[in-house]
Motif scaffolding. Structure first.
Motif, mmCIF file in Angstrom:
data_model
loop_
_atom_site.group_PDB
_atom_site.id
_atom_site.type_symbol
_atom_site.label_atom_id
_atom_site.label_comp_id
_atom_site.label_asym_id
_atom_site.label_seq_id
_atom_site.Cartn_x
_atom_site.Cartn_y
_atom_site.Cartn_z
ATOM 1 N N MET A 1 0.843 -1.179 0.000
ATOM 2 C CA MET A 1 0.000 0.000 0.000
ATOM 3 C C MET A 1 0.887 1.241 0.000
ATOM 4 S SD MET A 1 -1.794 2.499 2.340
ATOM 5 C CE MET A 1 -1.433 1.915 3.932
ATOM 6 N N ILE A 2 0.489 2.233 -0.784
ATOM 7 C CA ILE A 2 1.166 3.524 -0.809
ATOM 8 C C ILE A 2 0.312 4.497 -0.003
ATOM 9 C CG2 ILE A 2 1.960 5.446 -2.231
ATOM 10 C CD1 ILE A 2 2.336 3.399 -4.518
ATOM 11 N N PHE A 3 0.909 5.051 1.023
ATOM 12 C CA PHE A 3 0.215 6.026 1.857
ATOM 13 C C PHE A 3 0.566 7.418 1.357
ATOM 14 C CE2 PHE A 3 0.128 8.365 6.112
ATOM 15 C CZ PHE A 3 -1.237 8.603 6.061
ATOM 16 N N VAL A 4 -0.462 8.185 1.051
ATOM 17 C CA VAL A 4 -0.308 9.554 0.566
ATOM 18 C C VAL A 4 -0.745 10.486 1.685
ATOM 19 C CG1 VAL A 4 -1.059 11.214 -1.172
ATOM 20 C CG2 VAL A 4 -0.880 8.772 -1.765
ATOM 21 N N THR A 5 0.089 11.474 2.011
ATOM 22 C CA THR A 5 -0.300 12.417 3.048
ATOM 23 C C THR A 5 0.121 13.833 2.672
ATOM 24 O OG1 THR A 5 -0.118 13.021 5.401
ATOM 25 C CG2 THR A 5 1.772 11.887 4.418
ATOM 26 N N VAL A 6 -0.751 14.772 2.973
ATOM 27 C CA VAL A 6 -0.469 16.181 2.694
ATOM 28 C C VAL A 6 -0.208 16.961 3.984
ATOM 29 C CG1 VAL A 6 -1.865 16.116 0.583
ATOM 30 C CG2 VAL A 6 -2.891 16.945 2.715
ATOM 31 N N GLY A 7 -0.151 16.263 5.110
ATOM 32 C CA GLY A 7 0.011 16.966 6.376
ATOM 33 C C GLY A 7 -1.324 17.487 6.870
ATOM 34 N N HIS A 8 -1.273 18.325 7.890
ATOM 35 C CA HIS A 8 -2.529 18.758 8.494
ATOM 36 C C HIS A 8 -2.777 20.262 8.411
ATOM 37 C CE1 HIS A 8 0.428 19.260 11.703
ATOM 38 N NE2 HIS A 8 -0.370 20.168 12.186
ATOM 39 N N GLN A 9 -1.858 21.024 7.846
ATOM 40 C CA GLN A 9 -2.055 22.467 7.857
ATOM 41 C C GLN A 9 -2.798 23.001 6.642
ATOM 42 O OE1 GLN A 9 1.668 24.371 8.626
ATOM 43 N NE2 GLN A 9 1.703 23.696 10.743
ATOM 44 N N MET A 10 -2.455 22.511 5.455
ATOM 45 C CA MET A 10 -3.051 23.051 4.236
ATOM 46 C C MET A 10 -3.327 21.920 3.245
ATOM 47 S SD MET A 10 -0.424 26.251 3.700
ATOM 48 C CE MET A 10 -1.378 27.158 2.494
ATOM 49 N N PRO A 11 -4.375 22.063 2.428
ATOM 50 C CA PRO A 11 -4.594 21.065 1.376
ATOM 51 C C PRO A 11 -3.481 21.147 0.336
ATOM 52 C CG PRO A 11 -6.175 22.869 1.179
ATOM 53 C CD PRO A 11 -5.381 23.116 2.426
ATOM 54 N N PHE A 12 -3.366 20.109 -0.468
ATOM 55 C CA PHE A 12 -2.331 20.064 -1.508
ATOM 56 C C PHE A 12 -2.930 19.365 -2.716
ATOM 57 C CE2 PHE A 12 2.427 18.829 -2.217
ATOM 58 C CZ PHE A 12 2.529 19.759 -3.238
ATOM 59 N N ASP A 13 -3.910 20.025 -3.342
ATOM 60 C CA ASP A 13 -4.651 19.441 -4.458
ATOM 61 C C ASP A 13 -3.749 19.030 -5.618
ATOM 62 O OD1 ASP A 13 -7.018 19.731 -3.073
ATOM 63 O OD2 ASP A 13 -7.665 21.526 -4.150
ATOM 64 N N ARG A 14 -2.688 19.777 -5.887
ATOM 65 C CA ARG A 14 -1.790 19.445 -7.005
ATOM 66 C C ARG A 14 -1.228 18.036 -6.842
ATOM 67 N NH1 ARG A 14 3.908 21.033 -8.164
ATOM 68 N NH2 ARG A 14 3.912 21.955 -6.075
ATOM 69 N N LEU A 15 -0.794 17.690 -5.646
ATOM 70 C CA LEU A 15 -0.262 16.351 -5.373
ATOM 71 C C LEU A 15 -1.341 15.290 -5.571
ATOM 72 C CD1 LEU A 15 2.006 14.464 -4.180
ATOM 73 C CD2 LEU A 15 1.009 14.967 -1.954
ATOM 74 N N ILE A 16 -2.522 15.543 -5.051
ATOM 75 C CA ILE A 16 -3.605 14.563 -5.118
ATOM 76 C C ILE A 16 -4.067 14.353 -6.562
ATOM 77 C CG2 ILE A 16 -5.936 13.987 -4.290
ATOM 78 C CD1 ILE A 16 -3.548 13.938 -2.198
ATOM 79 N N PHE A 56 -3.013 7.661 11.676
ATOM 80 C CA PHE A 56 -1.886 8.074 10.841
ATOM 81 C C PHE A 56 -0.708 7.127 11.047
ATOM 82 C CE2 PHE A 56 1.917 10.475 9.844
ATOM 83 C CZ PHE A 56 1.588 11.110 8.661
ATOM 84 N N GLN A 57 -0.381 6.834 12.286
ATOM 85 C CA GLN A 57 0.738 5.940 12.591
ATOM 86 C C GLN A 57 0.490 4.543 12.024
ATOM 87 O OE1 GLN A 57 3.591 6.839 13.760
ATOM 88 N NE2 GLN A 57 4.516 4.835 13.958
ATOM 89 N N GLU A 58 -0.738 4.060 12.129
ATOM 90 C CA GLU A 58 -1.067 2.737 11.591
ATOM 91 C C GLU A 58 -0.883 2.709 10.069
ATOM 92 O OE1 GLU A 58 -4.758 -0.375 10.957
ATOM 93 O OE2 GLU A 58 -5.140 1.516 11.997
ATOM 94 N N ARG A 59 -1.359 3.736 9.377
ATOM 95 C CA ARG A 59 -1.198 3.808 7.921
ATOM 96 C C ARG A 59 0.280 3.854 7.545
ATOM 97 N NH1 ARG A 59 -5.743 2.627 4.764
ATOM 98 N NH2 ARG A 59 -7.531 3.379 5.924
ATOM 99 N N MET A 60 1.071 4.628 8.293
ATOM 100 C CA MET A 60 2.507 4.704 8.017
ATOM 101 C C MET A 60 3.151 3.331 8.194
ATOM 102 S SD MET A 60 3.626 7.933 7.339
ATOM 103 C CE MET A 60 5.252 8.210 7.993
ATOM 104 N N GLN A 61 2.823 2.654 9.272
ATOM 105 C CA GLN A 61 3.429 1.349 9.555
ATOM 106 C C GLN A 61 3.029 0.301 8.531
ATOM 107 O OE1 GLN A 61 2.162 0.776 13.619
ATOM 108 N NE2 GLN A 61 4.054 1.641 14.435
ATOM 109 N N ARG A 62 1.785 0.316 8.091
ATOM 110 C CA ARG A 62 1.289 -0.688 7.141
ATOM 111 C C ARG A 62 1.711 -0.424 5.707
ATOM 112 N NH1 ARG A 62 -4.783 -0.605 7.957
ATOM 113 N NH2 ARG A 62 -4.615 -1.104 5.760
ATOM 114 N N SER A 63 2.156 0.787 5.418
ATOM 115 C CA SER A 63 2.472 1.136 4.039
ATOM 116 C C SER A 63 3.776 0.495 3.576
ATOM 117 C CB SER A 63 2.560 2.656 3.886
ATOM 118 O OG SER A 63 3.706 3.143 4.558
ATOM 119 N N ASP A 64 3.855 0.303 2.268
ATOM 120 C CA ASP A 64 5.103 -0.125 1.637
ATOM 121 C C ASP A 64 5.938 1.081 1.251
ATOM 122 O OD1 ASP A 64 4.419 -2.929 1.650
ATOM 123 O OD2 ASP A 64 2.997 -2.458 0.045
ATOM 124 N N ALA A 65 5.253 2.215 0.998
ATOM 125 C CA ALA A 65 5.918 3.447 0.586
ATOM 126 C C ALA A 65 5.002 4.624 0.923
ATOM 127 C CB ALA A 65 6.221 3.423 -0.902
#
Length: 159
Positions: A1-16, A56-65
């Motif tokens: 699984m690839i975990f995608v995160t933009v953080g919590h302060q601002m959206p990042f639509d370009r990445l998504i 968040f921690q669970e997604r990070m741990q379960r991710s492959d990247a």
């Protein structure tokens, strides 16, 4: 699984947007995104605006990247878990952040061999396959280095 995160302060639509198009083109259904409250919602991978710290921690741990903005917290968390991470720095000229500090962060970690960096949307899509074979040059532990602790002690003592 690839975990995608933009953080919590601002959206990042370009990445998504780029990752949604990549997931559609490649037929990939193994992404999950923490995408904030942006205007764009992905059609080709599941997402949530925010996650609890435990989720968040669970997604990070379960991710492959991990694919992310170039936030130091996310980068360090990925390195502590030994996860390959590809970052797209936010751009101030596009209103994604207040200044271009994420480019300096990305450059520093990339020079050390810790992360993959994409500096454009096209480069992000092109580097997605590199996540399979990329291995960070070092695994960060959960404790500060003796050198850092000594520098902090010296600073405090001098003050």
């Amino acid at each position: 699984m690839i975990f995608v995160t933009v953080g919590h302060q601002m959206p990042f639509d370009r990445l998504i947007r780029v990752l949604d198009a990549w997931a559609e083109r490649e037929g990939r259904a193994d992404l999950f995104g923490q995408i904030g409250e942006g205007e764009y919602w992905p059609s080709y991978f599941p997402a949530a605006p925010f996650l609890t710290p435990a989720q968040f921690q669970e997604r990070m741990q379960r991710s492959d990247a991990i694919v992310s903005h170039a936030g130091t917290g996310t980068i360090i968390a990925a390195l502590q878990l030994g996860k390959p991470i590809l970052v797209l720095p936010r751009r101030a000229d596009l209103g994604e952040t207040r200044n271009d500090h994420q480019f300096a962060t990305a450059d520093h970690f990339e020079r050390a061999g810790y992360i993959l960096v994409a500096r454009s949307e096209a480069e992000l899509a092109a580097k997605m396959d590199d996540l399979r074979t990329f291995s960070p040059s070092a695994h960060l532990g959960d404790k500060a280095s003796p050198e850092l602790l000594n520098r902090i002690r010296a600073f405090i003592t001098a003050a």
